[in-house]
Motif scaffolding. Sequence first.
Motif, PDB file in Angstrom:
ATOM      1  N   LEU A   1      12.941 -51.977  27.761  1.00 54.00           N
ATOM      2  CA  LEU A   1      12.977 -50.743  26.980  1.00 54.00           C
ATOM      3  C   LEU A   1      12.378 -50.961  25.591  1.00 54.00           C
ATOM      4  O   LEU A   1      12.718 -51.916  24.897  1.00 54.00           O
ATOM      5  N   VAL A   2      11.495 -50.047  25.199  1.00 51.95           N
ATOM      6  CA  VAL A   2      10.810 -50.118  23.901  1.00 51.95           C
ATOM      7  C   VAL A   2      10.927 -48.768  23.202  1.00 51.95           C
ATOM      8  O   VAL A   2      10.825 -47.723  23.840  1.00 51.95           O
ATOM      9  N   ASP A   3      11.156 -48.794  21.913  1.00 50.43           N
ATOM     10  CA  ASP A   3      11.224 -47.564  21.121  1.00 50.43           C
ATOM     11  C   ASP A   3       9.836 -46.942  21.008  1.00 50.43           C
ATOM     12  O   ASP A   3       8.891 -47.594  20.560  1.00 50.43           O
ATOM     13  N   PHE A   4       9.697 -45.691  21.416  1.00 53.72           N
ATOM     14  CA  PHE A   4       8.394 -45.018  21.419  1.00 53.72           C
ATOM     15  C   PHE A   4       7.799 -44.908  20.021  1.00 53.72           C
ATOM     16  O   PHE A   4       6.588 -45.003  19.842  1.00 53.72           O
TER      17      PHE A   4
ATOM     18  N   LEU B   1      25.470 -36.973  16.812  1.00 53.08           N
ATOM     19  CA  LEU B   1      25.199 -38.347  16.392  1.00 53.08           C
ATOM     20  C   LEU B   1      25.176 -38.458  14.873  1.00 53.08           C
ATOM     21  O   LEU B   1      24.754 -37.522  14.185  1.00 53.08           O
ATOM     22  N   PRO B   2      25.615 -39.582  14.332  1.00 53.20           N
ATOM     23  CA  PRO B   2      25.563 -39.794  12.871  1.00 53.20           C
ATOM     24  C   PRO B   2      24.116 -39.821  12.383  1.00 53.20           C
ATOM     25  O   PRO B   2      23.176 -39.982  13.165  1.00 53.20           O
ATOM     26  N   ARG B   3      23.952 -39.695  11.093  1.00 56.28           N
ATOM     27  CA  ARG B   3      22.628 -39.736  10.489  1.00 56.28           C
ATOM     28  C   ARG B   3      21.967 -41.094  10.758  1.00 56.28           C
ATOM     29  O   ARG B   3      22.596 -42.143  10.651  1.00 56.28           O
ATOM     30  N   GLY B   4      20.697 -41.057  11.104  1.00 55.10           N
ATOM     31  CA  GLY B   4      19.964 -42.290  11.391  1.00 55.10           C
ATOM     32  C   GLY B   4      19.874 -42.603  12.872  1.00 55.10           C
ATOM     33  O   GLY B   4      19.102 -43.470  13.277  1.00 55.10           O
ATOM     34  N   PHE B   5      20.660 -41.906  13.676  1.00 54.24           N
ATOM     35  CA  PHE B   5      20.629 -42.099  15.121  1.00 54.24           C
ATOM     36  C   PHE B   5      19.759 -41.029  15.774  1.00 54.24           C
ATOM     37  O   PHE B   5      19.617 -39.916  15.257  1.00 54.24           O
ATOM     38  N   ARG B   6      19.189 -41.356  16.900  1.00 58.29           N
ATOM     39  CA  ARG B   6      18.428 -40.393  17.703  1.00 58.29           C
ATOM     40  C   ARG B   6      18.522 -40.808  19.162  1.00 58.29           C
ATOM     41  O   ARG B   6      19.003 -41.900  19.480  1.00 58.29           O
ATOM     42  N   LEU B   7      18.064 -39.939  20.042  1.00 58.01           N
ATOM     43  CA  LEU B   7      18.155 -40.206  21.480  1.00 58.01           C
ATOM     44  C   LEU B   7      16.820 -40.751  21.993  1.00 58.01           C
ATOM     45  O   LEU B   7      15.751 -40.289  21.589  1.00 58.01           O
ATOM     46  N   LEU B   8      16.912 -41.717  22.885  1.00 56.60           N
ATOM     47  CA  LEU B   8      15.726 -42.349  23.461  1.00 56.60           C
ATOM     48  C   LEU B   8      15.826 -42.276  24.982  1.00 56.60           C
ATOM     49  O   LEU B   8      16.834 -42.683  25.561  1.00 56.60           O
ATOM     50  N   PRO B   9      14.773 -41.752  25.655  1.00 52.27           N
ATOM     51  CA  PRO B   9      14.788 -41.720  27.129  1.00 52.27           C
ATOM     52  C   PRO B   9      14.766 -43.142  27.684  1.00 52.27           C
ATOM     53  O   PRO B   9      14.094 -44.025  27.157  1.00 52.27           O
ATOM     54  N   CYS B  10      15.519 -43.357  28.754  1.00 49.64           N
ATOM     55  CA  CYS B  10      15.519 -44.672  29.393  1.00 49.64           C
ATOM     56  C   CYS B  10      15.667 -44.504  30.895  1.00 49.64           C
ATOM     57  O   CYS B  10      16.146 -43.473  31.383  1.00 49.64           O
ATOM     58  N   THR B  11      15.237 -45.511  31.613  1.00 49.37           N
ATOM     59  CA  THR B  11      15.320 -45.511  33.072  1.00 49.37           C
ATOM     60  C   THR B  11      16.144 -46.702  33.517  1.00 49.37           C
ATOM     61  O   THR B  11      15.912 -47.827  33.085  1.00 49.37           O
ATOM     62  N   ALA B  12      17.127 -46.450  34.369  1.00 51.02           N
ATOM     63  CA  ALA B  12      17.963 -47.511  34.914  1.00 51.02           C
ATOM     64  C   ALA B  12      18.000 -47.375  36.430  1.00 51.02           C
ATOM     65  O   ALA B  12      17.428 -46.440  37.005  1.00 51.02           O
ATOM     66  N   VAL B  13      18.680 -48.316  37.081  1.00 53.75           N
ATOM     67  CA  VAL B  13      18.778 -48.285  38.550  1.00 53.75           C
ATOM     68  C   VAL B  13      19.449 -47.008  39.013  1.00 53.75           C
ATOM     69  O   VAL B  13      19.096 -46.425  40.036  1.00 53.75           O
ATOM     70  N   SER B  14      20.413 -46.545  38.212  1.00 53.09           N
ATOM     71  CA  SER B  14      21.165 -45.350  38.584  1.00 53.09           C
ATOM     72  C   SER B  14      20.414 -44.056  38.320  1.00 53.09           C
ATOM     73  O   SER B  14      20.826 -42.985  38.759  1.00 53.09           O
ATOM     74  N   GLY B  15      19.301 -44.119  37.580  1.00 52.86           N
ATOM     75  CA  GLY B  15      18.519 -42.918  37.297  1.00 52.86           C
ATOM     76  C   GLY B  15      18.034 -42.875  35.862  1.00 52.86           C
ATOM     77  O   GLY B  15      18.143 -43.861  35.116  1.00 52.86           O
ATOM     78  N   ASN B  16      17.506 -41.714  35.468  1.00 57.46           N
ATOM     79  CA  ASN B  16      17.002 -41.528  34.107  1.00 57.46           C
ATOM     80  C   ASN B  16      18.085 -40.939  33.213  1.00 57.46           C
ATOM     81  O   ASN B  16      18.996 -40.257  33.685  1.00 57.46           O
ATOM     82  N   GLY B  17      17.959 -41.201  31.901  1.00 53.67           N
ATOM     83  CA  GLY B  17      18.948 -40.667  30.976  1.00 53.67           C
ATOM     84  C   GLY B  17      18.512 -40.837  29.541  1.00 53.67           C
ATOM     85  O   GLY B  17      17.368 -41.196  29.247  1.00 53.67           O
ATOM     86  N   LEU B  18      19.430 -40.587  28.624  1.00 55.30           N
ATOM     87  CA  LEU B  18      19.188 -40.710  27.192  1.00 55.30           C
ATOM     88  C   LEU B  18      20.254 -41.621  26.598  1.00 55.30           C
ATOM     89  O   LEU B  18      21.432 -41.526  26.958  1.00 55.30           O
TER      90      LEU B  18
END
Length: 270
Positions: A180-183, A210-227
């Motif tokens: 996983l890499v930050d876009f 989410l607190p300030r400074g946080f954001r959501l990142l898409p990711c892919t795992a064995v169980s499926g896609n998520g954030l």
Amino acid sequence: MQTIYVDVLIVLNIYVNYFLLRITSGITHSPLKTSRCIAASLYGSFFSLIILLPELGNITALIIKTAAAVSIVAISFGIHGKKRLIINTLAFFAANFVLAGTVYAVYSLFKPEFMHFNNACFYIDFSLLILILTTAALYGAVRLLRIWLDRTPEGSYRVFIRSRSKVIAVNGLADTGNGLVDFFSGSPVIICAADYFTELTGCELDISHLPRGFRLLPCTAVSGNGLIPVFRPDEVIISCTSGEKKPVDAVIGFGDCGGKAVFNPKLLKI
């Protein structure tokens, strides 16, 4: 004047663009899908046709090459902000300059009849069989190197994460499966359990608030896609069993990871 075959010119540039984009991806740690890489390589190969035009001059050729580089990078990696586009474009330019400089040095020293330069582009009259054999050999060498570099190092690790005055220590796990890499920044992501989110921030994990400074990142795992929520801490240090402590450039994410800080062992080699 040397005869230039357009089909050879196009195939050569598809081949070269593909590997230059792969190199760019490795330099900037930007994810690159094979389909995008092939499409951008094909698109970029048509810019090589300017070698057939009368000499344009250095400034005009540079403008065309810059427009080509920016558009090729945009097709390959997408547009995730101006900063990310500039970083990827500069890395692509750097890879191009190294290749072009090497080829031009060979051309200047030996003046081979099968090479031709014009308008900042080069042409090599090659045999398709030689290209296939060379590509197969190069691919095999790269695969062996990749296997050697990606091997998981032995030992135990501790990951220290500092955010402002708060410091937490988490048992680390080196896992090549975490790609996983930050876009936005191109930095690798270290994934920690959700409990450590609470320890760092003092609040429960809720991706809708989410607190300030946080954001959501898409990711892919064995169980499926998520954030997953991610943030950039002030400092990350990975401590090895040998006692060595290595500061790393990484983003911290929070998700289901078995209670450890899961990181790619490439972080220890950067």
